[in-house]
Scaffold this motif. Structure first.
Motif, short mmCIF file in Angstrom:
data_model
loop_
_atom_site.label_atom_id
_atom_site.label_comp_id
_atom_site.label_asym_id
_atom_site.label_seq_id
_atom_site.Cartn_x
_atom_site.Cartn_y
_atom_site.Cartn_z
N THR A 94 4.72 -23.49 6.44
CA THR A 94 5.85 -23.23 7.35
C THR A 94 5.67 -21.89 8.04
O THR A 94 5.36 -20.88 7.39
CB THR A 94 7.17 -23.23 6.56
OG1 THR A 94 7.32 -24.49 5.90
CG2 THR A 94 8.36 -22.99 7.48
N THR A 95 5.87 -21.87 9.34
CA THR A 95 5.73 -20.64 10.13
C THR A 95 6.87 -19.67 9.82
O THR A 95 8.04 -20.10 9.73
CB THR A 95 5.74 -20.97 11.63
OG1 THR A 95 4.71 -21.91 11.91
CG2 THR A 95 5.53 -19.72 12.46
N PRO A 96 6.61 -18.39 9.63
CA PRO A 96 7.68 -17.41 9.36
C PRO A 96 8.69 -17.39 10.50
O PRO A 96 8.36 -17.68 11.65
CB PRO A 96 6.91 -16.08 9.26
CG PRO A 96 5.52 -16.47 8.89
CD PRO A 96 5.27 -17.79 9.58
N PRO A 97 9.94 -17.02 10.20
CA PRO A 97 10.98 -17.02 11.23
C PRO A 97 10.77 -15.91 12.24
O PRO A 97 10.24 -14.84 11.92
CB PRO A 97 12.26 -16.81 10.43
CG PRO A 97 11.81 -16.08 9.19
CD PRO A 97 10.45 -16.62 8.88
N ASP A 98 11.19 -16.16 13.45
CA ASP A 98 11.13 -15.15 14.50
C ASP A 98 12.29 -14.17 14.32
O ASP A 98 13.44 -14.57 14.15
CB ASP A 98 11.20 -15.83 15.87
CG ASP A 98 11.03 -14.84 17.00
OD1 ASP A 98 12.03 -14.22 17.42
OD2 ASP A 98 9.88 -14.66 17.46
N PRO B 271 16.12 -13.04 3.54
CA PRO B 271 14.95 -13.81 3.06
C PRO B 271 15.24 -14.44 1.71
O PRO B 271 15.90 -13.84 0.85
CB PRO B 271 13.84 -12.75 2.96
CG PRO B 271 14.31 -11.61 3.82
CD PRO B 271 15.80 -11.61 3.75
N ASN C 124 7.90 -12.26 1.00
CA ASN C 124 6.69 -12.86 1.57
C ASN C 124 6.77 -14.38 1.68
O ASN C 124 5.76 -15.07 1.68
CB ASN C 124 5.45 -12.48 0.74
CG ASN C 124 5.20 -10.98 0.70
OD1 ASN C 124 5.40 -10.29 1.70
ND2 ASN C 124 4.78 -10.47 -0.45
N GLU C 125 7.99 -14.91 1.76
CA GLU C 125 8.19 -16.34 1.97
C GLU C 125 8.84 -16.56 3.33
O GLU C 125 9.60 -15.71 3.80
CB GLU C 125 9.05 -16.95 0.86
CG GLU C 125 8.43 -16.90 -0.52
CD GLU C 125 7.21 -17.79 -0.64
OE1 GLU C 125 6.97 -18.62 0.26
OE2 GLU C 125 6.49 -17.67 -1.66
N PRO C 126 8.58 -17.72 3.97
CA PRO C 126 9.12 -17.95 5.31
C PRO C 126 10.53 -18.52 5.33
O PRO C 126 11.03 -18.88 6.40
CB PRO C 126 8.13 -18.97 5.89
CG PRO C 126 7.69 -19.76 4.71
CD PRO C 126 7.66 -18.79 3.55
N TYR C 127 11.19 -18.59 4.16
CA TYR C 127 12.48 -19.26 4.09
C TYR C 127 13.65 -18.28 4.00
O TYR C 127 13.50 -17.16 3.50
CB TYR C 127 12.50 -20.22 2.90
CG TYR C 127 11.44 -21.28 3.03
CD1 TYR C 127 11.56 -22.28 3.99
CD2 TYR C 127 10.30 -21.28 2.21
CE1 TYR C 127 10.57 -23.26 4.13
CE2 TYR C 127 9.33 -22.25 2.35
CZ TYR C 127 9.46 -23.24 3.32
OH TYR C 127 8.50 -24.19 3.46
N ASN D 62 13.17 -22.98 8.69
CA ASN D 62 13.16 -21.82 7.79
C ASN D 62 14.36 -21.73 6.87
O ASN D 62 14.34 -20.97 5.90
CB ASN D 62 13.06 -20.53 8.60
CG ASN D 62 11.85 -20.49 9.50
OD1 ASN D 62 11.98 -20.64 10.72
ND2 ASN D 62 10.68 -20.31 8.92
#
Length: 494
Positions: free
Chosen positions: A324-328, A344, A348-351, A378
């Protein structure tokens, strides 16, 4: 004559069946003999290279000729002993076949080099001006095949990484190899969807057992290269008794003394490590499943130590196994500007976890929908509890594919809203406390594969609805609140 002897050995030495003790005895001389031709032929090639200098031309011819003669016959003996040794089994079939071929080619090229050296005019009639070059080519091919044969022998004996195992990390990086710390650690594309058998058991059987019990050889009528063959067994029945390792023939033979003829692998073959033997024993005791996935396993303390060292303590499951791409950061700021808490889920997680701090900020379904959409992949935790959220916003929630926790307690959600949640495959937790949902709404939740907790206190759900949902999801924890049963007064007296 030497080549004829090798061909004779290739034809007469059996490739399968139980070898005699005398054959295995002869095979034991292979490690002793094999190093002799390697050293002799390499020295002969080096001396030939030195003699190409004008000042040394012809000086070493007698020595080279003697070395080639001894090298040819010692390589013949090594090949013969190797063929007998191979009868004991326990070697990878493809690697063993190539090792045999290279050994025969060593004899061939060493013999040709010797013939060109001892009789310079032997082939002048056919080679003419190419005779000198043919001798050089024979020497070069001899040196190449000696190198390849030695390498393949090392692979057979010590494993495919014997040459690179202690290579410094700098050189390993240049060669495209993993770091030394990663040696022995499993590299699985998707551990969450990999079975225990495929990750741990099949590699052990392939490296230690299938040379004698695989597609090319089935000693005792037994194959261990595919689950269906393992289950079918061989002449002595199935090698495993699911749930009872101590009654399984496979485990029994693994732990026999090294001097036993029934020990497997045979004493002259590469043996299982203690960790490999323990994994096999544990797998059989755990039911010998071919379908159980790594994340579903209950490890024993010993196997937990083994698999942790192999890197299985880092298995990522559920949404964490996804790419999953990290959030903008701009989209996060836009959502937070609505008065919503956005933090977050883990370092270091994208969620993200999203919560309505002030319930009144979640009244604008349109604005919240617009802000949630760019972050749909995300958002893992969403808390809209105690807000005026209705079914229109639940429809928006259905577009959050990685949602795992959802709080809708004391909202205006109805059965119609629950219908939108039926496709949330990662949803694990759902709080519907204080809502107007009924048994009809629960039907939409029966196919949620990951759901493990649901809160239904002070809803319109009946016992019948709870029983139906529990039947559809047996592992689901259903909390319907406390039921206070009136206590009859004690009239028996003291």
């Amino acid at each position: 004559m030497g080549l004829a002897f090798v061909v004779f050995m290739l034809i007469t030495v059996p490739g399968s069946g139980r070898p005699s003790d005398f054959s295995l005895f002869l095979g034991r001389f292979h490690p002793v003999v094999v190093h002799l031709p390697i050293g002799i032929l390499v020295v002969a090639a080096l001396l030939e290279g030195l003699s190409r200098r004008p000042s040394l031309r012809g000086r070493y011819d007698t020595g080279i000729l003697a070395l080639l003669y001894i090298g040819v016959w010692s390589s013949i003996l090594a090949v013969a002993a190797g063929l007998y040794l191979a009868q004991g089994g326990g070697y990878a079939a493809d690697q063993l076949a190539w090792h045999k071929r290279m050994g025969v080619l060593v004899v061939l090229f060493a013999s040709l080099a010797y013939l060109y050296k001892v009789w310079p005019g032997l082939s002048e009639r056919w080679l003419k001006n190419w005779e000198r070059r043919a001798y050089g080519i024979a020497m070069g091919l001899m040196l190449l095949t000696v190198t390849l044969t030695g390498h393949l022998g090392g692979v057979l004996t010590h494993g495919p990484d014997y040459l690179s195992r202690y290579l410094p990390d700098g050189l390993r990086q240049m060669a495209g190899l993993s770091k030394k710390a990663d040696i022995g650690r499993l590299q699985l594309e998707n551990p969450a969807e990999t079975t225990v058998y495929a990750a741990l058991i099949a590699p052990i059987l392939e490296s230690r057992c299938t040379a004698c019990h695989g597609s090319s050889a089935q000693r005792g009528g037994l194959r261990l290269d595919e689950p269906e063959f393992i289950t079918e067994g061989g002449d002595n029945g199935s090698p495993i008794v699911a749930g009872r390792a101590h009654e399984s023939e496979m485990i029994h033979r693994i732990w026999l003394p090294s001097n036993s003829d029934d020990r497997m692998p045979p004493a002259e073959s590469p043996q299982l490590s203690v960790a490999e033997a323990e994994l096999l024993r544990w797998w059989i005791d755990a039911g010998a499943s071919f379908e159980e996935l790594l994340p579903d396993v209950e490890w024993s303390p010993v196997t937990q130590t083994i698999v942790d060292h192999m890197g299985l303590d880092e298995i990522r499951t559920g949404i964490f196994a996804l790419d999953t791409t990290p959030p903008d950061s701009t989209d996060v700021a836009q959502l937070a500007s609505l008065g919503v808490s956005v933090t977050p889920l883990a370092e270091n997680e994208p969620y993200l976890q999203v919560r309505c701090v002030d319930p009144q900020t979640c009244t604008d379904a349109g604005g919240l929908q617009e802000a949630l959409h760019p972050l749909s992949a995300n958002i893992a935790w969403l808390d809209l509890g105690r807000s005026p959220v209705g079914d229109d916003l639940v429809e928006v929630i259905a577009g959050l594919p990685h949602l795992t926790r959802l709080h809708l307690q004391q909202t205006s959600v109805t059965d119609a809203g629950l219908a939108y949640l039926s496709d949330l495959e990662f949803l694990e937790y759902l709080n519907l406390y204080g809502t107007a949902v009924t048994d009809s709404g629960l039907v939409h939740l029966e196919n949620l594969p990951a759901l493990n907790s649901i809160y239904l206190w002070q809803t319109e759900v009946t016992d019948a609805g709870v029983i139906r949902l529990q039947s559809a999801l047996p592992e689901l924890y259903i909390n319907t609140g406390l039921s206070l049963v009136p206590v009859e007064p004690d009239t028996t007296g003291s």
